[in-house]
Design a protein around this motif. Sequence first.
Motif, PDB file in Angstrom:
ATOM      1  N   ALA A   1      24.488  57.847  31.683  1.00  0.00           N
ATOM      2  CA  ALA A   1      25.912  57.090  31.550  1.00  0.00           C
ATOM      3  C   ALA A   1      25.973  56.634  32.819  1.00  0.00           C
ATOM      4  O   ALA A   1      26.124  57.164  34.106  1.00  0.00           O
ATOM      5  N   ARG A   2      26.130  55.288  32.739  1.00  0.00           N
ATOM      6  CA  ARG A   2      26.919  54.505  33.958  1.00  0.00           C
ATOM      7  C   ARG A   2      28.223  54.437  34.218  1.00  0.00           C
ATOM      8  O   ARG A   2      28.818  53.949  33.236  1.00  0.00           O
ATOM      9  N   VAL A   3      28.781  54.724  35.293  1.00  0.00           N
ATOM     10  CA  VAL A   3      30.131  54.908  35.355  1.00  0.00           C
ATOM     11  C   VAL A   3      30.556  54.064  36.507  1.00  0.00           C
ATOM     12  O   VAL A   3      30.041  53.791  37.577  1.00  0.00           O
ATOM     13  N   GLY A   4      31.752  53.304  36.295  1.00  0.00           N
ATOM     14  CA  GLY A   4      32.604  52.688  37.411  1.00  0.00           C
ATOM     15  C   GLY A   4      33.956  53.195  37.429  1.00  0.00           C
ATOM     16  O   GLY A   4      34.657  53.613  36.715  1.00  0.00           O
ATOM     17  N   ILE A   5      34.531  53.062  38.749  1.00  0.00           N
ATOM     18  CA  ILE A   5      35.695  53.708  39.054  1.00  0.00           C
ATOM     19  C   ILE A   5      36.610  52.596  39.563  1.00  0.00           C
ATOM     20  O   ILE A   5      36.185  52.026  40.668  1.00  0.00           O
ATOM     21  N   ILE A   6      37.757  52.543  39.127  1.00  0.00           N
ATOM     22  CA  ILE A   6      38.710  51.145  39.654  1.00  0.00           C
ATOM     23  C   ILE A   6      39.719  52.156  40.442  1.00  0.00           C
ATOM     24  O   ILE A   6      40.685  52.828  39.768  1.00  0.00           O
ATOM     25  N   GLY A   7      40.220  51.882  41.559  1.00  0.00           N
ATOM     26  CA  GLY A   7      40.956  52.601  42.293  1.00  0.00           C
ATOM     27  C   GLY A   7      40.729  53.710  43.199  1.00  0.00           C
ATOM     28  O   GLY A   7      40.758  54.789  42.424  1.00  0.00           O
ATOM     29  N   MET A   8      40.320  53.517  44.224  1.00  0.00           N
ATOM     30  CA  MET A   8      40.065  54.914  44.908  1.00  0.00           C
ATOM     31  C   MET A   8      41.125  55.278  45.798  1.00  0.00           C
ATOM     32  O   MET A   8      41.145  55.518  47.244  1.00  0.00           O
ATOM     33  N   SER A   9      42.225  55.697  45.334  1.00  0.00           N
ATOM     34  CA  SER A   9      43.405  56.361  45.643  1.00  0.00           C
ATOM     35  C   SER A   9      43.122  57.889  45.747  1.00  0.00           C
ATOM     36  O   SER A   9      41.851  58.272  45.585  1.00  0.00           O
TER      37      SER A   9
ATOM     38  N   LYS B   1      40.516  48.683  45.090  1.00  0.00           N
ATOM     39  CA  LYS B   1      41.894  48.242  44.591  1.00  0.00           C
ATOM     40  C   LYS B   1      41.802  47.240  43.426  1.00  0.00           C
ATOM     41  O   LYS B   1      40.520  46.567  43.584  1.00  0.00           O
ATOM     42  N   SER B   2      42.502  47.082  42.759  1.00  0.00           N
ATOM     43  CA  SER B   2      42.403  46.097  41.713  1.00  0.00           C
ATOM     44  C   SER B   2      42.372  44.915  42.270  1.00  0.00           C
ATOM     45  O   SER B   2      41.855  43.914  41.599  1.00  0.00           O
TER      46      SER B   2
ATOM     47  N   GLY C   1      35.126  41.391  43.206  1.00  0.00           N
ATOM     48  CA  GLY C   1      36.180  42.164  42.783  1.00  0.00           C
ATOM     49  C   GLY C   1      36.093  42.273  41.259  1.00  0.00           C
ATOM     50  O   GLY C   1      34.876  42.580  40.783  1.00  0.00           O
ATOM     51  N   LEU C   2      37.111  42.456  40.660  1.00  0.00           N
ATOM     52  CA  LEU C   2      37.261  42.863  39.238  1.00  0.00           C
ATOM     53  C   LEU C   2      36.254  42.094  38.318  1.00  0.00           C
ATOM     54  O   LEU C   2      36.009  42.301  37.372  1.00  0.00           O
ATOM     55  N   ARG C   3      36.271  40.646  38.760  1.00  0.00           N
ATOM     56  CA  ARG C   3      35.417  39.891  37.910  1.00  0.00           C
ATOM     57  C   ARG C   3      34.142  40.392  37.675  1.00  0.00           C
ATOM     58  O   ARG C   3      33.142  39.925  36.822  1.00  0.00           O
ATOM     59  N   ILE C   4      33.389  40.749  38.961  1.00  0.00           N
ATOM     60  CA  ILE C   4      31.806  41.320  38.544  1.00  0.00           C
ATOM     61  C   ILE C   4      31.690  42.743  38.180  1.00  0.00           C
ATOM     62  O   ILE C   4      30.565  43.248  38.130  1.00  0.00           O
TER      63      ILE C   4
ATOM     64  N   THR D   1      44.155  53.050  38.660  1.00  0.00           N
ATOM     65  CA  THR D   1      45.063  52.516  39.177  1.00  0.00           C
ATOM     66  C   THR D   1      46.489  52.293  38.243  1.00  0.00           C
ATOM     67  O   THR D   1      46.371  52.941  37.125  1.00  0.00           O
ATOM     68  N   ASN D   2      47.513  51.733  38.697  1.00  0.00           N
ATOM     69  CA  ASN D   2      48.669  51.430  37.709  1.00  0.00           C
ATOM     70  C   ASN D   2      48.915  49.967  38.131  1.00  0.00           C
ATOM     71  O   ASN D   2      50.097  49.476  38.256  1.00  0.00           O
ATOM     72  N   ASP D   3      48.118  49.224  37.950  1.00  0.00           N
ATOM     73  CA  ASP D   3      47.888  47.828  38.361  1.00  0.00           C
ATOM     74  C   ASP D   3      47.995  46.811  37.147  1.00  0.00           C
ATOM     75  O   ASP D   3      46.847  47.042  36.411  1.00  0.00           O
ATOM     76  N   GLU D   4      48.584  45.713  36.932  1.00  0.00           N
ATOM     77  CA  GLU D   4      48.460  44.908  35.727  1.00  0.00           C
ATOM     78  C   GLU D   4      47.214  44.092  35.917  1.00  0.00           C
ATOM     79  O   GLU D   4      46.674  43.850  34.774  1.00  0.00           O
ATOM     80  N   ALA D   5      46.802  43.761  37.182  1.00  0.00           N
ATOM     81  CA  ALA D   5      45.462  43.173  37.237  1.00  0.00           C
ATOM     82  C   ALA D   5      44.401  43.557  36.340  1.00  0.00           C
ATOM     83  O   ALA D   5      43.504  43.153  35.958  1.00  0.00           O
ATOM     84  N   ALA D   6      44.415  45.091  36.711  1.00  0.00           N
ATOM     85  CA  ALA D   6      43.224  45.744  36.088  1.00  0.00           C
ATOM     86  C   ALA D   6      43.361  45.973  34.706  1.00  0.00           C
ATOM     87  O   ALA D   6      42.586  45.977  33.889  1.00  0.00           O
TER      88      ALA D   6
END
Length: 202
Positions: free
Chosen positions: A13-21, A54-55, A110-113, A132-137
Amino acid sequence: AVHAAFNLSNMTARVGIIGMSEVGISLLRLLETQRHALKSNFDLDIQVCMLCPKSDSERILSLKNDTESGTQSITIGAYEAVTRRTEVPGEKTKAVFADEEQVAMLSNGGLRICFDTLFRKECTFHAIFDCTNDEAAGQYHADWLRAGIDVITANNRGLSGPKKQREDIKEAEKANGKRHAWYMREVTVAGGLPVISTLRSL
């Protein structure tokens, strides 16, 4: 998709994480510490292949040697090794082993890729954790689902956004029929209680 993999063998399973808070870092640490157990007990190898701090980050982390037969996964040490290079001079940093510096690299986009970085045809299971809690993501949730990537999200901005965006996510969940991607958003409802799956099973 991850749950489905438990019934199969020798799956990746290939995994990605958005938001490293704090949440994203805790998740990365959890996946790292449980990787061996999941592989031994369920023949499931979870490889963290992409991190977006970050997003609105223009640069994301990806594996340096991301090949079809690759077994590497981005670890906390690898994340710290890469981000340490961009920190303000004079700041205190944790010690990082030399080999961890060879695992990941920074890429612009960024998120585009995120999709191009994460997705591989030879891999059956792909998942993105949106911490995250971001609209962009949230605006990318439908695109990822439509591409066959499961989205596990703590970000309610996708569903609380414009009506068109909500409908797009709903349609994207069913875009590939029985092979559709899963939109796992229960942590955004009632403090993470399994409300949605319970109602669906009634």
